[in-house]
Scaffold this motif. Sequence first.
Motif: not given
Length: 785
Positions: A1-14, A36-44
């Motif tokens: 599974m993804m290590a990052a748990s936050s659903s909010r993406l960081p600033a794109s320029h950072d 394995g990695m689920n599709n939602a995490d991969y797309m994130k």
Amino acid sequence: MMAASSSRLPASHDVNATWEVLGPGIDQIMTRLREGMNNADYMKLYTLAYNHCTSSRMGSGSSDLGSLGGSVGSKSGANLVGAELYNCLIQYFQSHLADVRKGAEGLAEEPLLKYYGAEWDRYTTGAQYVNRLLAYLNRHWVKREKDEGRKHVYTVYILALVQWKEHMFKHVQNKGRLVNALLRQIERQRNGEVIESSLVKNVVDSLVSLGLDEADTNRQNLDVYKHEFEKPFLEATELYYQAESDAFVAQNSVTDYMKKAEARIKEEEDRVELYLHSTTRAKLVNCCDNTLVRRHAGILWDEFQTLLDLEKADDLYRIYTLMSRIVEGLEPLRQKFEAHVKRVGLAAVEKVAAGGGGGDGAADAGPGATATATAAAAMEPNAYVGALLDAHRTNLDTVNASFRGEAGFLAALDKACRDFVNRNKATGASTSKSPELLAKHADALLKKSNRTTAEASLEDALSDVMVVFKYIEDKDVFQKFYSKMLAKRLVNFASASDDAEANMISRLKEACGYEYTTKLQRMFTDMGLSKELNDSFREAMAKTHDKAELDVDFYALVLANGFWPLQAPTTDFSIPTELLPTYERFQRYYAAKHSGRKLTWLWQLSKNEVKANYLAQKYQFGTSTFQTAVLLQFNQTDALTADELRTATGLNDATLKPVLAMLAKAKVLLHEADSDTYTLNTSFKSKKIRVNLNLPVKAEQKAESTEVMKTVDEDRRLLLQATIVRIMKARKQLRHANLIQEVVAQVSARFQPKVPDVKKAIDQLIDKEYLERVEGQKDMYSYLA
């Protein structure tokens, strides 16, 4: 599974914030792909990478790359972002490979290969997923950098391979550790051990994949494979087979070594298919050819003669295939084969000469001319040609079966056959004897008296004649003898088959051209015309004469002068009164039908059937016309002297004596040794009703051969002159050596001319003022129109 748990993406320029999320995801793909990695995490992750690469800020656009494995430095500009992310990726690969490299420490041989292969598979598989994850980085930032000429910028997957090459392969390969492990596995397989071929193939394929063209990463090269693996592999192969082949040859036969070499070469060719790159095939095969074949060529060449003598077809094919692998391999075999064929052919003829009547005397007489003449005289044509054919057929089978009909061996066979066919125990130094014997053999095949050759196999027998004919040098001699014998067969109605005769002429025409058979074909034309002439003569006589007047059954062959090899009579002849009326009727009929033509009667070739009415048994004598003339003289008296017979017949002594001798030998006439009188034998008896008295005289046959050779010599003289004139007419001027060369080339299809004969013909043409020597140039001739 993804290590990052936050659903909010960081600033794109950072980039730091971006990598904090993206980095663990990439690490999971590279190290824990099986989880394995689920599709939602991969797309994130994909969206995070996309957002970062499409963000625009000052100072993050255009970039430069440092040295291989270094980071990217930024330049000012407002454009697509990617350099920082690219640098983070480089640092990740280097860190990851440092951990992978630790696992290989202390490993060697097969364990090292297994570890390397497993990690390579995991690494490249993960790199392919990461490459797709960062597809936008490849399509935009990497593409822009490459378009602007930035070196050492690669797509993500190629970057992963570059990092593996620098931070994994080079360390594992230090001092050849990895490749040595590969070579050890290959050596074990050569020694008969079972290895895991797929393991070797996997590692070798990795070396191929690491060949990256620095100028164009879309194109691979084979530098890593060739320098790191192929070169030491070929060196090891050479050393291995040098040692093995030397040891094997020392303890085993040459034929066993050939089987061993053949098997080893096949193994190495299969090895290419198992786990080597296809480009190695040619080098590997060349290495094997040099080591297994060229190094031992001497013993193979020496063994060849033994294999020929023992007729070992399989081993001959084996040595042929092995030696054909090296450029210089076959020529010594061809030379040995040529000498072998010649030796076999000469031995076959000598055996027949020794076995045939009179041959033993020739063999005991030694190598002198007398022995050769005796053997030639005793040689029976059918046995002679049979010996030539057997020698040719046996060796042709060898060429086809063991040498696969290779052109060089066929040429060697032809050269050897040409040699022994024309010069052997039967012929001596004369090249005219073979064509004479071959013509006699063909004559025997085509005669009615031939009982040994079935009609179905006559075609094959004529094919065999043409096989020997192909090698005859003096084809003009064969033509003369064949023409003479064909004329006799036709005149005596002794041909077994008109179709067979036409078949043979067609074969000769195909082999030597139209001119060679012109006279032969004209003979058949004359036979047809003669039949028509005789039919019309009979019809005409039947209308103007009573049946009682036509008491002699008569048939005349009217043959065109110049096309038939027939000689005019050498004696005067008085036609018997019993034959004279028929003779005169035909003369008058022909003169009326063909005015201006003159008939020359060849009485020496005419034959008759005479009924013996003076005996109790009604015999029929087959006679020559001269014998008939002698016998008819005894209708008036039972005894006549030689002088009286000479006067009555008009024959000279040279003709009359053999005729009387033959009649006396057959006991039709009685003659005492001390008497000049010949008496009709009224007590003559024979088991046959039809008695043939018209037998050939050996002295006449010998004289006939001499006469044929005289005509051959004359024809050659004229042919040489005609050829010289034809050449000079076209060239106008020509040097002596060039003229000799062209003349020899043009007439060699008919016979092999001797240079002195050509020179003599040139001198004769100069005397006749067809040619002249150019003034001031002794070796230059000029044509005189």
